[in-house]
Design a protein around this motif. Sequence first.
Motif, PDB file in Angstrom:
ATOM      1  N   ILE A 279      24.199 -35.296 -17.458  1.00 24.19           N
ATOM      2  CA  ILE A 279      24.479 -36.120 -16.273  1.00 24.19           C
ATOM      3  C   ILE A 279      24.310 -35.255 -15.030  1.00 24.19           C
ATOM      4  N   TYR A 280      23.372 -35.651 -14.181  1.00 23.74           N
ATOM      5  CA  TYR A 280      23.264 -35.045 -12.846  1.00 23.74           C
ATOM      6  C   TYR A 280      24.185 -35.877 -11.968  1.00 23.74           C
ATOM      7  N   ARG A 281      25.364 -35.344 -11.740  1.00 21.53           N
ATOM      8  CA  ARG A 281      26.380 -36.159 -11.070  1.00 21.53           C
ATOM      9  C   ARG A 281      26.368 -35.914  -9.567  1.00 21.53           C
ATOM     10  N   ARG A 282      26.382 -36.996  -8.802  1.00 21.38           N
ATOM     11  CA  ARG A 282      26.430 -36.923  -7.349  1.00 21.38           C
ATOM     12  C   ARG A 282      27.750 -37.512  -6.847  1.00 21.38           C
ATOM     13  N   ILE A 283      28.802 -37.242  -7.643  1.00 21.78           N
ATOM     14  CA  ILE A 283      30.153 -37.692  -7.338  1.00 21.78           C
ATOM     15  C   ILE A 283      31.065 -36.476  -7.279  1.00 21.78           C
ATOM     16  N   ASP A 284      31.932 -36.427  -6.304  1.00 23.48           N
ATOM     17  CA  ASP A 284      32.871 -35.310  -6.182  1.00 23.48           C
ATOM     18  C   ASP A 284      33.796 -35.238  -7.391  1.00 23.48           C
TER      19      ASP A 284
END
Length: 504
Positions: A279-284
């Motif tokens: 998962i390339y996460r773009r969530i803090d």
Amino acid sequence: MAFDWRQYRGDAAYDELFDNAGLARPAARSLVEYLQSLSPKDLADRRLAADLAIKVMGITFTVYSEGKNVDRAWPFDIIPRVIPKKEWEKTERGLKQRVTALNHFIQDLYGKQQIIKDGIFPAEILAESVNFRPQCVGVRPKHGIWAHICGSDLVRDGDGTLYVLEDNLRVPSGVSYMLENRAVIKRIWPELFHTTNILPVDDYTAQLYDTLVAISPRPGDAPNIVLLTPGIYNSAYFEHAYLAQQMGVELVEGTDLVVGDDDCTYMRTIDGLKRVDVIYRRIDDLFLDPEAFNPESILGCKGLMRSWIKGKVGLANAPGAGVADDKVVYAYVPQMIKYYLGEDAILPNVPSFLCFDDKQRKHVLANLDKLVVKPANESGGYGMMIGPRVSKDEHEKFRALIEKNPRNYMAQPTLSLSTAPTICDEGIEPRHLDLRPFILSRGESTYVTTGGLTRVALVKGSLVVNSSQGGGSKDTWIVDIDDDLPAVVSSPAAAQSQTQKGAA
């Protein structure tokens, strides 16, 4: 409006295209020669063509105003910033060195904390870190990499020295605009790509994909990779959608994911559950998993931390990487490089004063009118004070903030940031800028973008380049030139000045 290149004059700061004598820097000579051959109308037509291309390509960014989200066309200046390849090679080495040390540092903090035991990094800074995640203590991600994607901001001072201003290790953004800037500029100046050896940038998404593949828990199989976005109302949603499309991976929200009883992470599809490897996460961090962090979060997926800790899914960047994304921690990076790598820092930090230290705090409070004061964990240019540009009331406001919470503030000299010619409503004028290269770490190798995202302050005299506060951007050209090439092309304004001096 027609823009007259002949009227351009640099200011007292270092100019990226012209030297102090008004001569084009060797790497920029081809560009300057070409621009000087254009009429003001030609330049205005190219600017209009760029604006149209941006609208047609749908390149936008989101700003928040009075409770509303507003999508705006990406502000773009068609005059590129130029850096010679030889200088960039040194910068690239410095960035690789820096990120390697930062990954060692993060792993150490969640492990033995040897750097604290050896007296290199103060324990009290860690104790009050808002980005240290106790949930990550004892964890070692694959290859020991925590910050797989880093965006380090660079600035050039008036004497030409390139400094690292800060490191962004949580969810660094902006790389999509770097790539789209190049796509637009190729439409505007196609002829220059035939006459100038401009190094390409278009391999980034392939490199990012390989970086994500490297952290898959099932290396023998083709991994299923997804990009996790907070949704369409996030300011960086354009980038999320762009990168997912370019890599050929699914763009998902938290509700699309579920962690099973086997601790594996799955994506909901019309054909049933499909296992997710990376998962390339773009969530803090705090919104990533309501089971581990904020229980009220609806952006993440329950159990995701458990899945990651047990090695069933790869996360980039790793939770907890933000412990090094702190402007106070930043001041210790040169010591980290020496401690972990046994090397001197290739790229210098901007000199910094840490307000938690009594002596340094006294200096800051006595010189608020001369310094830039920054909070430790804000981004986007928010929460800072540029001392020479604000009122005494603002100085007193920050004095109270520093005295109340000294750990949360640091200060730096007000640098004379470099400028570059920029098309403005008033004509072509110098505007201050910075540069954000992106660094990808995957264990056996480290990749640095060829240049990066140049952000430019479109407001005259402003040092704030963030798009959320009125900034724009330029394409960044890394140009391979003959080292012996002389700087013989001058700006017309400088040539006219020299002629007048000769006549006198």
